[in-house]
Structures are given as structure tokens and as C-alpha cells.
Design an enzyme around this catalytic site. Sequence first.
Site, short mmCIF file in Angstrom:
data_model
loop_
_atom_site.label_atom_id
_atom_site.label_comp_id
_atom_site.label_asym_id
_atom_site.label_seq_id
_atom_site.Cartn_x
_atom_site.Cartn_y
_atom_site.Cartn_z
N HIS A 95 38.58 43.25 42.23
CA HIS A 95 39.71 43.18 43.13
C HIS A 95 40.60 44.52 42.99
O HIS A 95 40.56 45.10 41.98
CB HIS A 95 40.69 42.19 42.85
N ASP B 272 35.02 40.31 36.82
CA ASP B 272 34.78 39.35 37.79
C ASP B 272 33.78 39.82 39.04
O ASP B 272 33.48 39.33 39.93
CB ASP B 272 36.04 38.88 38.64
N HIS C 3 47.89 43.49 40.10
CA HIS C 3 48.27 43.32 41.33
C HIS C 3 50.10 43.15 41.40
O HIS C 3 50.43 43.36 42.58
CB HIS C 3 47.67 41.83 41.87
N ASP D 142 37.70 46.11 37.94
CA ASP D 142 37.83 44.93 38.57
C ASP D 142 37.16 44.80 39.93
O ASP D 142 37.41 45.53 40.58
CB ASP D 142 39.49 44.40 38.73
#
Length: 379
Positions: free
Chosen positions: A168, A255, A129, A166
Site C-alpha cells: 500500500h 503484504d 497511513h 509495503d
Amino acid sequence: MSGKVALVFSREFAAYSFGPFHPLRPERQILTYELIKELGLLDNPNVSVLTPRMATMDELKLFHTKEYIDRVKEKSELGYGYLDYGDTPAAKGIFEASALRVGATITASKCVAEGKFTHSFNFSGGLHHARSSAAAGFCVFNDIVIAVKYLKKNFNVKKIAIVDIDAHHADGTQEAFYSDPTVLTISLHEDGRYLYPGTGFIDECGSGPGIGYSVNVPLPPETFDDAYLYAFNAVVPPLIEFFGPDIIIQQFGVDTHYTDPLTHFALTTKTYEKIAEKMHELAHKYSHNRLVVVGGGGYNPEATARSWAIAFATFLGIKLPEETPEEWRKLCEEYGVKPSKYLHDERAPELTEIRKEVVFNKVEKVVKEIRRTIWPFLF
């Protein structure tokens, strides 16, 4: 076929900590390493454990601005405040801890680029990120972007594919290479309408000469094993075959696990084993065996450790026992984490057949839209 595999590890990885109440729990690093060790994987003659070093200022500046790096150093020394809008605290010593994780991904990339190892695994990395001048989503420095730029600068690597699983969206990594046709970014993640960072839609497909080389696979909440694997196999292998990368970097965030407290997917360890098998196969077919794997999200420390250990064993071609080692279960309890008796999940999330059909249909629509939007630019 499995070649030599490097595991990059330091107990100092646990220093990347934002406090006892933050969802990113540093003990997952120790639990992963200890599980890999207790399973006997480090005794394999094809495995070497490499000790990382901190990234240098020049290496951090391959992506991040000097002003931002200096700000992280200053706030790290003070030990209070935030590096972003509230997700990423400026914990004391976070600069050194972050630089070490970047250095670990550089170590993992370098040993593969030099041909000393076919695969490497740095489960402390995957901080996708972070932007050039800002932290975001628990990520201070973007080790993936820095590793790509390091490989291009020092080893003249022409084409690099990044596969990010991931939950995200890999927004920081995408932004760094949005107009670059020499870096193919593929991100499978939960639809941004339901999860941070709210980006990663199919129409975010690159710009200028890089159009088509930014590929997003936004999947609905409750995506389960078979639906996820359908999307992965429909998108990733044909793109890797088309692109023919010199090196593949995989962000192996877990995740997406059904027990994860921050996300809404319904995956089990079955999916992580299958993905590791496929990535291993793709590396041997299309990237001269060269595969660099980094970690990422995973906010249930116990499930995260099991998932990464399973992936590491899969890259080695080793069949694991059914049960987790007793010593490892004791260590989990010392950390206040309830351990699983079995390495693989004993059960899957309970979804009705009607719900599965609804989710699968949504996933199929995503794949069709990707083929309609992205494929014409590339094939």
C-alpha cells in the site's frame, strides 16, 4: 559486514488489536519473535533485544495535533466507534498500544543514531497511513514520521531516506514530507488504481523545494519476484547514492506476498531476502551503516513471520536452516494458523510465461516513466 543489530520487542505489541475479525492480526508479532528466537538468532553476540517504552505526548505532537491525540485517548477509553471512516476501530486501550509502537520506533532510531547499533528492527512499526489529524488504514499514529522528526530534533540528523516496500502506498509519510528536500521518500507499492489508498502515482513527486524528493513506484497486480527486483534495483540504489542520507529508515511491509489476502502481488520470500541484502549493502555504502527497519503490512501471519525472520537473519549475515523449527510450527497451530515446513516458500505463484512478459513490460514502463519524470530534478 554486519555490526550490532537491535531487535526492539515487547509482548505488549499484541495489544494493538482491532478485534478477532479484523485483518490485522496481532499474533503475527508473537509468531515473528518466537520464530526469530527458535532459529537461535537471539543467541548471536551481535544481537540485543531492547524493550520499548510508550512515546510521550511531546513526541506524539512532533507530528500529530493535540486535538487528534486527545480524541484517540478519549475513544480509546470508551472502546467503541472508529478513528477513521471504518478501517481503524477505536478499540479499548488502542491509545496506549499505539503510543508503545511509536515509542518502539523511537527506541530503534535512537540506538542507531547514538552509534550503539548499526541496524535496528522494530517489526511492530511501519504505520505509514496515519495523518497529522486522522487515523487511516489500520494506522493510528505515524511512527515513521515521528521518528524522522525525533532524529532531526534530538540528533541534528540532516538527511533521512525512507524506503517503503509495503503493497500500500505510503501516503501519510509522503504527505508529511512532500515539500521537504531533506527527506527522500521512496514508495514501491501496488498501483493505486487497484488498491487502497488510491494514491502514489509517479506525478506525485513533491512540491516547492521538495520536488523530486517524493518518488513513487506504482506496480501492476501480479508483479512477481524478478519484475519487482528489477524495479527496486533500477530505482532505489541510484537514488540512495545520489541523496547520501545520514540514516535510512526502511518500512518492510510484506503484504506483497503472494498469499496475502488483501493485495494482488505475487512475491515470494526470495524477494524479501534480496531486498534485505541490498538495503544492508546500501546502508554500509551510503548512510554510515545506519539502518532502521520497521514492519508494516502483512495479513497472512505465518508468511509475515517467516518473511521478517528471513530479513532479520539477512541483516545479520546468517544463513538459516531450510526447515522451520518444530516448536514454532506447534505455536502456529495453537493460533489456528497453518505453518509451513520450510522457511522459504516451497513454490512460487503460477503465472504463464506470457503473463509474466506482460507484467514485466508494464514494470519496465513504470521505471522508464520514473526516470523521465524524476531524474531531471535530481541528476
